[in-house]
Write a protein that holds these residues in place. Structure first.
Motif, PDB file in Angstrom:
ATOM      1  N   GLY A  65       3.188   5.823  -2.934  1.00 44.78           N
ATOM      2  CA  GLY A  65       4.353   6.593  -3.354  1.00 44.78           C
ATOM      3  C   GLY A  65       4.459   6.682  -4.862  1.00 44.78           C
ATOM      4  O   GLY A  65       4.736   7.752  -5.415  1.00 44.78           O
ATOM      5  N   MET A  66       4.219   5.561  -5.549  1.00 48.94           N
ATOM      6  CA  MET A  66       4.281   5.563  -7.018  1.00 48.94           C
ATOM      7  C   MET A  66       3.164   6.416  -7.610  1.00 48.94           C
ATOM      8  O   MET A  66       3.378   7.163  -8.559  1.00 48.94           O
ATOM      9  N   ARG A  67       1.977   6.318  -7.027  1.00 52.23           N
ATOM     10  CA  ARG A  67       0.843   7.114  -7.515  1.00 52.23           C
ATOM     11  C   ARG A  67       1.127   8.605  -7.369  1.00 52.23           C
ATOM     12  O   ARG A  67       0.906   9.392  -8.291  1.00 52.23           O
ATOM     13  N   ASP A  68       1.651   8.998  -6.203  1.00 54.10           N
ATOM     14  CA  ASP A  68       1.884  10.417  -5.956  1.00 54.10           C
ATOM     15  C   ASP A  68       3.100  10.958  -6.712  1.00 54.10           C
ATOM     16  O   ASP A  68       3.154  12.142  -7.009  1.00 54.10           O
ATOM     17  N   ALA A  69       4.056  10.089  -7.033  1.00 47.80           N
ATOM     18  CA  ALA A  69       5.229  10.524  -7.803  1.00 47.80           C
ATOM     19  C   ALA A  69       4.936  10.549  -9.299  1.00 47.80           C
ATOM     20  O   ALA A  69       5.588  11.262 -10.057  1.00 47.80           O
ATOM     21  N   GLY A  70       3.967   9.746  -9.745  1.00 47.77           N
ATOM     22  CA  GLY A  70       3.635   9.692 -11.167  1.00 47.77           C
ATOM     23  C   GLY A  70       4.770   9.067 -11.964  1.00 47.77           C
ATOM     24  O   GLY A  70       5.485   8.194 -11.480  1.00 47.77           O
ATOM     25  N   GLU A  71       4.940   9.532 -13.187  1.00 39.50           N
ATOM     26  CA  GLU A  71       5.946   8.909 -14.046  1.00 39.50           C
ATOM     27  C   GLU A  71       7.376   9.170 -13.575  1.00 39.50           C
ATOM     28  O   GLU A  71       8.302   8.493 -14.006  1.00 39.50           O
ATOM     29  N   GLU A  72       7.556  10.115 -12.668  1.00 36.64           N
ATOM     30  CA  GLU A  72       8.890  10.388 -12.120  1.00 36.64           C
ATOM     31  C   GLU A  72       9.450   9.165 -11.377  1.00 36.64           C
ATOM     32  O   GLU A  72      10.640   9.095 -11.095  1.00 36.64           O
ATOM     33  N   THR A  73       8.596   8.195 -11.092  1.00 37.38           N
ATOM     34  CA  THR A  73       9.060   6.952 -10.483  1.00 37.38           C
ATOM     35  C   THR A  73      10.199   6.353 -11.307  1.00 37.38           C
ATOM     36  O   THR A  73      11.181   5.882 -10.760  1.00 37.38           O
ATOM     37  N   GLY A  93       8.290   1.249   1.089  1.00 33.04           N
ATOM     38  CA  GLY A  93       7.369   0.191   0.692  1.00 33.04           C
ATOM     39  C   GLY A  93       8.037  -0.927  -0.075  1.00 33.04           C
ATOM     40  O   GLY A  93       7.691  -2.099   0.068  1.00 33.04           O
ATOM     41  N   GLU A  94       9.005  -0.578  -0.897  1.00 34.93           N
ATOM     42  CA  GLU A  94       9.671  -1.577  -1.751  1.00 34.93           C
ATOM     43  C   GLU A  94      10.665  -2.437  -0.980  1.00 34.93           C
ATOM     44  O   GLU A  94      10.753  -3.647  -1.204  1.00 34.93           O
ATOM     45  N   LEU A  95      11.420  -1.846  -0.087  1.00 36.28           N
ATOM     46  CA  LEU A  95      12.456  -2.573   0.656  1.00 36.28           C
ATOM     47  C   LEU A  95      11.938  -3.852   1.314  1.00 36.28           C
ATOM     48  O   LEU A  95      12.553  -4.916   1.164  1.00 36.28           O
ATOM     49  N   PRO A  96      10.801  -3.836   2.020  1.00 30.09           N
ATOM     50  CA  PRO A  96      10.335  -5.071   2.665  1.00 30.09           C
ATOM     51  C   PRO A  96       9.973  -6.193   1.696  1.00 30.09           C
ATOM     52  O   PRO A  96       9.864  -7.351   2.098  1.00 30.09           O
ATOM     53  N   PHE A  97       9.796  -5.866   0.413  1.00 30.98           N
ATOM     54  CA  PHE A  97       9.435  -6.917  -0.536  1.00 30.98           C
ATOM     55  C   PHE A  97      10.563  -7.924  -0.760  1.00 30.98           C
ATOM     56  O   PHE A  97      10.309  -9.034  -1.210  1.00 30.98           O
ATOM     57  N   TRP A  98      11.794  -7.561  -0.389  1.00 30.08           N
ATOM     58  CA  TRP A  98      12.851  -8.577  -0.452  1.00 30.08           C
ATOM     59  C   TRP A  98      12.578  -9.672   0.569  1.00 30.08           C
ATOM     60  O   TRP A  98      12.813 -10.851   0.312  1.00 30.08           O
ATOM     61  N   TRP A  99      12.025  -9.308   1.733  1.00 30.20           N
ATOM     62  CA  TRP A  99      11.645 -10.320   2.728  1.00 30.20           C
ATOM     63  C   TRP A  99      10.390 -11.066   2.294  1.00 30.20           C
ATOM     64  O   TRP A  99      10.254 -12.254   2.554  1.00 30.20           O
ATOM     65  N   VAL A 100       9.488 -10.372   1.611  1.00 31.40           N
ATOM     66  CA  VAL A 100       8.292 -11.040   1.094  1.00 31.40           C
ATOM     67  C   VAL A 100       8.712 -12.181   0.166  1.00 31.40           C
ATOM     68  O   VAL A 100       8.257 -13.323   0.299  1.00 31.40           O
ATOM     69  N   ILE A 101       9.599 -11.876  -0.778  1.00 33.78           N
ATOM     70  CA  ILE A 101      10.074 -12.900  -1.712  1.00 33.78           C
ATOM     71  C   ILE A 101      10.776 -14.023  -0.957  1.00 33.78           C
ATOM     72  O   ILE A 101      10.533 -15.208  -1.208  1.00 33.78           O
ATOM     73  N   ALA A 102      11.655 -13.638  -0.019  1.00 29.66           N
ATOM     74  CA  ALA A 102      12.428 -14.633   0.728  1.00 29.66           C
ATOM     75  C   ALA A 102      11.525 -15.567   1.527  1.00 29.66           C
ATOM     76  O   ALA A 102      11.735 -16.790   1.552  1.00 29.66           O
ATOM     77  N   PHE A 103      10.490 -15.019   2.179  1.00 24.75           N
ATOM     78  CA  PHE A 103       9.568 -15.871   2.936  1.00 24.75           C
ATOM     79  C   PHE A 103       8.715 -16.728   2.015  1.00 24.75           C
ATOM     80  O   PHE A 103       8.462 -17.895   2.305  1.00 24.75           O
ATOM     81  N   LEU A 104       8.283 -16.165   0.888  1.00 23.24           N
ATOM     82  CA  LEU A 104       7.519 -16.984  -0.055  1.00 23.24           C
ATOM     83  C   LEU A 104       8.360 -18.138  -0.583  1.00 23.24           C
ATOM     84  O   LEU A 104       7.834 -19.217  -0.875  1.00 23.24           O
ATOM     85  N   LEU A 105       9.666 -17.924  -0.689  1.00 29.13           N
ATOM     86  CA  LEU A 105      10.570 -18.992  -1.122  1.00 29.13           C
ATOM     87  C   LEU A 105      11.002 -19.874   0.051  1.00 29.13           C
ATOM     88  O   LEU A 105      11.751 -20.827  -0.145  1.00 29.13           O
ATOM     89  N   HIS A 106      10.562 -19.508   1.270  1.00 28.09           N
ATOM     90  CA  HIS A 106      10.754 -20.336   2.474  1.00 28.09           C
ATOM     91  C   HIS A 106      12.243 -20.549   2.793  1.00 28.09           C
ATOM     92  O   HIS A 106      12.664 -21.602   3.247  1.00 28.09           O
ATOM     93  N   ILE A 153       0.841  -1.204   0.000  1.00 31.44           N
ATOM     94  CA  ILE A 153       0.000   0.000   0.000  1.00 31.44           C
ATOM     95  C   ILE A 153       0.874   1.252   0.000  1.00 31.44           C
ATOM     96  O   ILE A 153       0.647   2.191  -0.770  1.00 31.44           O
ATOM     97  N   LEU A 154       1.899   1.275   0.844  1.00 25.96           N
ATOM     98  CA  LEU A 154       2.803   2.430   0.906  1.00 25.96           C
ATOM     99  C   LEU A 154       3.545   2.617  -0.412  1.00 25.96           C
ATOM    100  O   LEU A 154       3.660   3.740  -0.926  1.00 25.96           O
ATOM    101  N   TRP A 155       4.045   1.527  -0.968  1.00 22.47           N
ATOM    102  CA  TRP A 155       4.771   1.571  -2.249  1.00 22.47           C
ATOM    103  C   TRP A 155       3.856   2.107  -3.350  1.00 22.47           C
ATOM    104  O   TRP A 155       4.238   2.996  -4.112  1.00 22.47           O
ATOM    105  N   PRO A 172       8.556   7.193   0.445  1.00 19.54           N
ATOM    106  CA  PRO A 172       7.565   6.129   0.627  1.00 19.54           C
ATOM    107  C   PRO A 172       7.775   4.946  -0.309  1.00 19.54           C
ATOM    108  O   PRO A 172       7.497   3.804   0.063  1.00 19.54           O
ATOM    109  N   GLN A 173       8.264   5.208  -1.523  1.00 16.29           N
ATOM    110  CA  GLN A 173       8.487   4.092  -2.438  1.00 16.29           C
ATOM    111  C   GLN A 173       9.574   3.170  -1.896  1.00 16.29           C
ATOM    112  O   GLN A 173       9.432   1.940  -1.904  1.00 16.29           O
ATOM    113  N   ALA A 174      10.646   3.737  -1.410  1.00 13.38           N
ATOM    114  CA  ALA A 174      11.728   2.920  -0.841  1.00 13.38           C
ATOM    115  C   ALA A 174      11.242   2.188   0.409  1.00 13.38           C
ATOM    116  O   ALA A 174      11.522   0.995   0.589  1.00 13.38           O
TER     117      ALA A 174
END
Length: 195
Positions: free
Chosen positions: A101-109, A133-146, A96-98, A129-131
């Motif tokens: 951040g992308m919505r409010d930054a627009g194409e400048e992302t 929100g995005e940073l925790p997704f490395w743990w999301v991937i890692a946990f999904l890969l167990h 949601i945070l990521w 906010p993008q950073a």
């Protein structure tokens, strides 16, 4: 052999992500040396950084099939669905945070433009906010890969993301001067400031 090659590529992709993102975050400083073409050049650097992050994601997946021969367990001691729940618990607020951040930054992302102004929306509370929100997704991937190793490796991304944010701020001070300094005082870096 494949396991070691994959980890070397992962480390290389991580370092190249940092290198190219930091280069992409300095258009105002670069403009002083090469002129207006600095913004297009920084956009290319940002795309390369994005590609390197994609390579790192692929390395995460390959690691599951070709883990390093370490004393660390290949998987967590609990069932995969527990790791999946942890991943979802991290992904929902971070996503949601990521997205905001992308919505409010627009194409400048992804497209670096000279004429962009300081953003509104979630950026009124937090500068990156993008950073955040995005940073925790490395743990999301890692946990999904167990994978315990990938959960530990994901901590490497913390200084990478902080360095990328600091590089952006140095350039934003060049671009906006006192307005950005005042903005820094009233907003949080990666989490909102208490009022």
């Amino acid at each position: 052999m494949i396991a070691w090659f994959n980890v070397v590529v992962l480390i290389g992709a991580t370092l190249l992500t940092l290198t190219f993102y930091v280069k992409s975050a300095g258009p105002a400083a670069l403009e002083k040396r090469i002129g207006a073409s600095a913004y297009a050049k920084c956009t290319r650097y940002r795309f390369i950084a994005g590609i390197m992050m994609g390579v790192a994601c692929v390395n995460y997946v390959v690691f599951v099939f070709y883990p390093l021969p370490l004393q660390l367990a290949a998987t967590f001691p609990w069932p995969w669905w527990v790791s999946a729940l942890i991943a979802v618990a991290i992904a929902v607020p971070s996503g949601i945070l990521w997205w905001r951040g992308m919505r409010d930054a627009g194409e400048e992302t992804m497209v670096v433009k000279k004429e962009h102004t300081l953003y509104g929306g979630v950026y009124e509370k937090i500068r990156h906010p993008q950073a955040a929100g995005e940073l925790p997704f490395w743990w999301v991937i890692a946990f999904l890969l167990h994978s315990p190793f990938l959960v530990l490796y994901s901590f490497v991304w913390v200084p990478v993301f902080i360095s990328m944010c600091l590089a952006e701020e140095r350039d934003l001070v060049i671009r906006y001067g006192e307005a950005y300094e005042a903005y820094k005082k009233r907003t949080g870096f990666l989490i909102p400031k208490r009022r």
